[in-house]
Scaffold this motif. Structure first.
Motif, PDB file in Angstrom:
ATOM      1  N   ASN A 362     -29.943 -11.752  32.631  1.00  0.00           N
ATOM      2  CA  ASN A 362     -31.002 -12.768  32.284  1.00  0.00           C
ATOM      3  C   ASN A 362     -32.384 -12.726  33.152  1.00  0.00           C
ATOM      4  O   ASN A 362     -33.480 -13.012  32.399  1.00  0.00           O
ATOM      5  CB  ASN A 362     -30.550 -14.287  32.468  1.00  0.00           C
ATOM      6  N   ASN A 363     -32.308 -12.333  34.436  1.00  0.00           N
ATOM      7  CA  ASN A 363     -33.570 -12.301  35.200  1.00  0.00           C
ATOM      8  C   ASN A 363     -34.108 -11.166  34.532  1.00  0.00           C
ATOM      9  O   ASN A 363     -35.639 -11.408  34.493  1.00  0.00           O
ATOM     10  CB  ASN A 363     -33.237 -12.132  36.499  1.00  0.00           C
ATOM     11  N   VAL A 364     -33.866 -10.029  34.125  1.00  0.00           N
ATOM     12  CA  VAL A 364     -34.738  -8.909  33.359  1.00  0.00           C
ATOM     13  C   VAL A 364     -34.840  -9.266  32.165  1.00  0.00           C
ATOM     14  O   VAL A 364     -35.938  -8.731  31.420  1.00  0.00           O
ATOM     15  CB  VAL A 364     -34.158  -7.750  33.832  1.00  0.00           C
ATOM     16  N   ARG A 365     -34.012  -9.783  31.513  1.00  0.00           N
ATOM     17  CA  ARG A 365     -34.357 -10.198  30.052  1.00  0.00           C
ATOM     18  C   ARG A 365     -35.728 -10.930  29.768  1.00  0.00           C
ATOM     19  O   ARG A 365     -36.197 -10.723  28.815  1.00  0.00           O
ATOM     20  CB  ARG A 365     -33.008 -10.969  29.305  1.00  0.00           C
ATOM     21  N   MET A 366     -36.073 -11.747  30.549  1.00  0.00           N
ATOM     22  CA  MET A 366     -37.110 -12.498  30.575  1.00  0.00           C
ATOM     23  C   MET A 366     -38.385 -11.814  30.430  1.00  0.00           C
ATOM     24  O   MET A 366     -39.489 -11.931  30.090  1.00  0.00           O
ATOM     25  CB  MET A 366     -37.390 -13.820  31.532  1.00  0.00           C
ATOM     26  N   THR A 367     -38.322 -10.687  31.570  1.00  0.00           N
ATOM     27  CA  THR A 367     -39.359  -9.569  31.752  1.00  0.00           C
ATOM     28  C   THR A 367     -39.459  -8.711  30.386  1.00  0.00           C
ATOM     29  O   THR A 367     -40.506  -8.406  29.919  1.00  0.00           O
ATOM     30  CB  THR A 367     -39.478  -8.988  32.856  1.00  0.00           C
TER      31      THR A 367
END
Length: 802
Positions: A362-367
């Motif tokens: 999820n943390n890189v999905r936002m980027t």
């Protein structure tokens, strides 16, 4: 939610209470099931649990189908143990029909799992309009069911405050399943239910008309057992450190990776929340209950708006529209984005995590999601692309939580950020290069590019036509080692272009292609976006003896630009292709590998699987003695086609069409090749003439010069205009041009021997048919090695202590 419909559930003639299971695929702690049992008991009617998978849900693929089938297999066993009547239907060739509608009409009441997003909302609404049966949707996905919260919240702290009391009452409450003491339906059904305990899931999925290019995920098998096994492992070695590790995308075991199981309801969020409370896992509970259920409630109240920019705040929509005209430094097509080949290392790794493993931290999905705004031509297109790639590849795609995360990238659940920036306006930025500096990119890449199975097979493909190329690329995109062999000097097979020393170019093979199947059409649209393909809008007619009998421009036609073989080269980019190499023999090595032998009896290497993309008269001998596939292939007859290329010195003033299907002539097709996009010549015009199958058979061994002379004379008779002075003439014989009879199967596959075959003689005799055949044979191989097969774990436990 309240029942929808008008009839009294006690009406005479009703046969059962129907529970339509789709997003609570479990036989325990399932409020939908318990409500159905209560209604059956109250009405004195038997209970029927109906679970089905159709081919028409958005982004239907082998990946999603397999995950659902594995979950259905578990719940079938679980409900059987409880003595509950459960039937499963898989829509596929020979078993299609409106079975849900018909069952609803026979039932006293329909109980359904609440899932406040498409396609479930649309399907439910259609049932309301078609049936008089009352319909009751039950929320089995949330600890706080959606009807208990009366509006959509757009900030997590507001939702947290508004639901604090409800969660305090419900999180630790024990759940007691209803006893299955009602009667169970044992009557006739309009379909044959599948015993999933004995079924071959790979074969079932192969029979469905879905996207076979997205492979099942061996690392994340569907089902209650796999879901709880992952939860138990995470409880033991990941839950206590979740708050500290959850934002590190390179830490594969720092998060639970349960979202797909929650999406389909294969594990109970009620149980998981209750057990997490025992660990005082506050941050995990905040993500599970507040952020996840905030998205469910938001989608429930917003409805269809979540698929558009109407699902973001006014301020975000206004600022994005104000900056819609800002210059984008890059533009990427759907194909480039979907394959993760944009050139940005972090973004490509994110997309390839989705493509290969069906998940994205999820943390890189936002980027990842923010990048679409800068890489597409409009905010609307950016959201559309983000939804497509997430839902197509992610196992938790189409979930309200997915919508929550995607819409956050466009400003929802957030606030304006100053100062304004190009393209984004005041929507919060998350720059890829900055994120790449915060993450251990090498470690993240090792997670993303881990093999999709414990032992990935090596693959040889004989023949680099369209089918072979898309098969190779599909397999390579999933991380398999693939090598193509072709006896020609280039790729493409009959998607061919002749180049002359005079600088002329002729498409002497396939003249154009059409796109009727959405699985192919999405690629065609992307190729148009990339400039690889263009619509061919020339006038096409039906011609006989110089008379135009009618127009043939009702079907959109496409050509690669500036020549047809450019498309083949595009598909072959970065593939390992060995040209001018004839594979003359396959030799078995041990019990599981194949050695390829060339015309000089030299070894071309050993491989675990071999796919033939050759004309049937060439594929059959290769497979003879090794597989019964050769017998099927031998039944396919291929017609030849003579092609003549000519360059006329002068442009015709009387022929006001660009292509023609010709009747009562040695010719079947003529085309002004230089009228196609990107093919203009400085003087005169280029024509390609294709002979009919009957004429080509009769003159198969004629001298090419005689063929040219005869077909040019036929051109003059067909058009009523002499060819005139010709600056270039050549004939080419396609010995195996068009299949006479096409196999019903989209490809052939022998799982015992690890051999397959594909081509335009499978499924459909066109470029589209060849493309889908190559996709299908890749799907056969990928299903075989991923479904219920060991996953790769790099010698580490799934959740390592850190």
């Amino acid at each position: 939610m309240p029942p929808r419909g008008q009839s009294d559930p006690t009406m005479l003639g009703c046969e059962f209470v129907l529970y339509w299971m789709h997003h609570a695929v479990r036989g325990h702690e399932n409020p939908s099931l318990d409500v159905a049992i209560c209604f059956a008991r109250m009405l004195g009617l038997p209970l029927l649990v109906y679970h089905a998978v159709c081919e028409q849900y958005p982004y239907a693929s082998d990946r999603h189908h397999t995950f659902i089938l594995q979950g259905a297999r578990d719940v079938q066993r679980e409900l059987a143990d409880r003595g509950i009547s459960y039937v499963f239907h898989l829509q596929r060739c020979g078993t299609r029909g409106s079975h849900l509608r018909d069952l609803v009409r026979r039932s006293a009441i329909l109980i359904s799992d609440e899932m406040p997003v498409e396609p479930i909302t649309g399907w439910t609404q259609r049932l309301v309009t078609m049936c008089e049966t009352p319909i009751l949707s039950v929320d089995s996905s949330c600890v706080v069911p959606v009807p208990l919260v009366k509006r959509a919240y757009t900030r997590a702290f507001e939702y947290r405050d508004a639901t604090r009391r409800l969660y305090a009452q419900r999180v630790t409450a024990e759940y007691h399943d209803q006893p299955s003491d009602c009667a169970m339906f044992e009557g006739e059904l309009p379909f044959e239910t599948i015993d999933l305990q004995r079924a071959d899931l790979a074969q079932l999925t192969a029979a469905c008309q879905i996207d076979h290019s997205v492979a099942p995920v061996a690392d994340t098998p569907g089902g209650t057992r796999a879901g709880y096994a992952r939860w138990e492992a995470f409880k033991k070695k990941g839950l206590r450190s979740y708050a500290r590790r959850r934002n590190d995308a390179a830490d594969h075991s720092g998060v639970s990776r349960l979202s797909a199981y929650f999406h389909f309801g294969m594990i109970s969020p009620l149980r998981v929340a209750r057990e997490a409370t025992e660990f005082a896992a506050e941050k995990f509970l905040d993500e599970l209950l507040i952020w996840r259920e905030l998205a469910f409630h938001f989608c429930f109240h917003m409805g269809e708006k979540v698929d558009t920019l109407d699902g973001i705040p006014d301020w975000a929509r206004e600022t994005l529209f104000q900056h819609a005209g800002d210059r984008r430094t890059e533009h990427h097509s759907w194909e480039t984005l979907s394959r993760g080949v944009t050139g940005d290392a972090l973004w490509d790794d994110c997309q390839q995590s989705l493509l290969k493993h069906g998940e994205l931290h999820n943390n890189v999905r936002m980027t990842w999601g923010k990048a679409f705004l800068k890489w597409t031509q409009s905010p609307e297109r950016a959201l559309q692309m983000a939804i497509d790639l997430n839902h197509r590849y992610a196992l938790d795609g189409r979930d309200p939580s997915s919508y929550g995360g995607l819409l956050w990238c466009f400003g929802q659940f957030d606030r304006p950020f100053e100062p304004e920036q190009p393209v984004l306006g005041t929507v919060r930025p998350r720059e890829l290069d900055e994120h790449a500096q915060r993450i251990n990119l090498e470690k993240f890449r090792s997670v993303v590019h881990r093999p999709i199975v414990a032992r990935p097979p090596s693959v040889a493909i004989v023949g680099a036509g369209i089918a072979g190329l898309i098969a190779a690329r599909t397999l390579a995109d999933h991380g398999l080692q693939v090598r193509l062999f072709d006896k020609s000097r280039g790729v493409g097979g009959r998607l061919a272009t002749r180049r002359t020393t005079e600088g002329l170019r002729f498409d002497h093979g396939a003249q154009y292609f059409t796109a009727r199947d959405n699985r192919f059409l999405r690629y065609v649209r992307s190729w148009v976006d990339d400039g690889v393909v263009a619509p061919f809008s020339g006038r096409i007619v039906h011609l006989r003896a110089g008379e135009v009998l009618g127009e043939k421009s009702d079907t959109p036609r496409y050509v690669a630009r500036p020549t047809m073989n450019v498309l083949a080269k595009h598909l072959a980019d970065q593939l390992d292709v060995r040209f001018e190499t004839t594979v003359s023999e396959l030799q078995r090595v041990g019990t599981a590998r194949w050695r390829l032998i060339d015309a000089q009896q030299q070894s071309l290497g050993e491989f675990d699987r071999v796919i033939c993309n050759c004309p049937p008269p060439q594929s059959a001998p290769l497979l003879a003695g090794h597989s019964d596939l050769s017998k099927r292939i031998q039944t396919i007859k291929m017609n030849p086609c003579w092609a003549v290329m000519m360059h006329r010195s002068n442009r015709s003033e009387s022929l006001d069409f660009d292509g023609a299907f010709v009747d009562s002539s040695p010719l079947s097709w003529i085309c002004r090749d230089s009228s196609k996009p990107g093919r203009q010549v400085d003087s005169g015009e280029c024509w390609v003439l294709h002979a009919s199958a009957a004429w080509s058979i009769e003159h198969l061994e004629d001298d090419p010069n005689n063929v040219s002379e005869a077909l040019i004379e036929a051109f003059a008779k067909a058009t009523g205009e002499a060819a005139g002075k010709l600056q270039y003439v050549a004939a080419h014989r396609w010995r195996y041009a068009i299949p006479v009879d096409v196999l019903e199967e989209s490809c052939l596959w022998d799982s015992t021997e690890g051999l397959g075959a594909c081509g335009d003689w499978c499924g459909g005799p066109r470029v589209e048919g060849a493309f889908l055949s190559g996709m299908a044979v890749a799907g056969q191989l990928l299903r075989e090695v991923t479904i219920d097969r060991p996953a790769f774990h790099a010698g580490e436990e799934l959740f390592a202590d850190q």
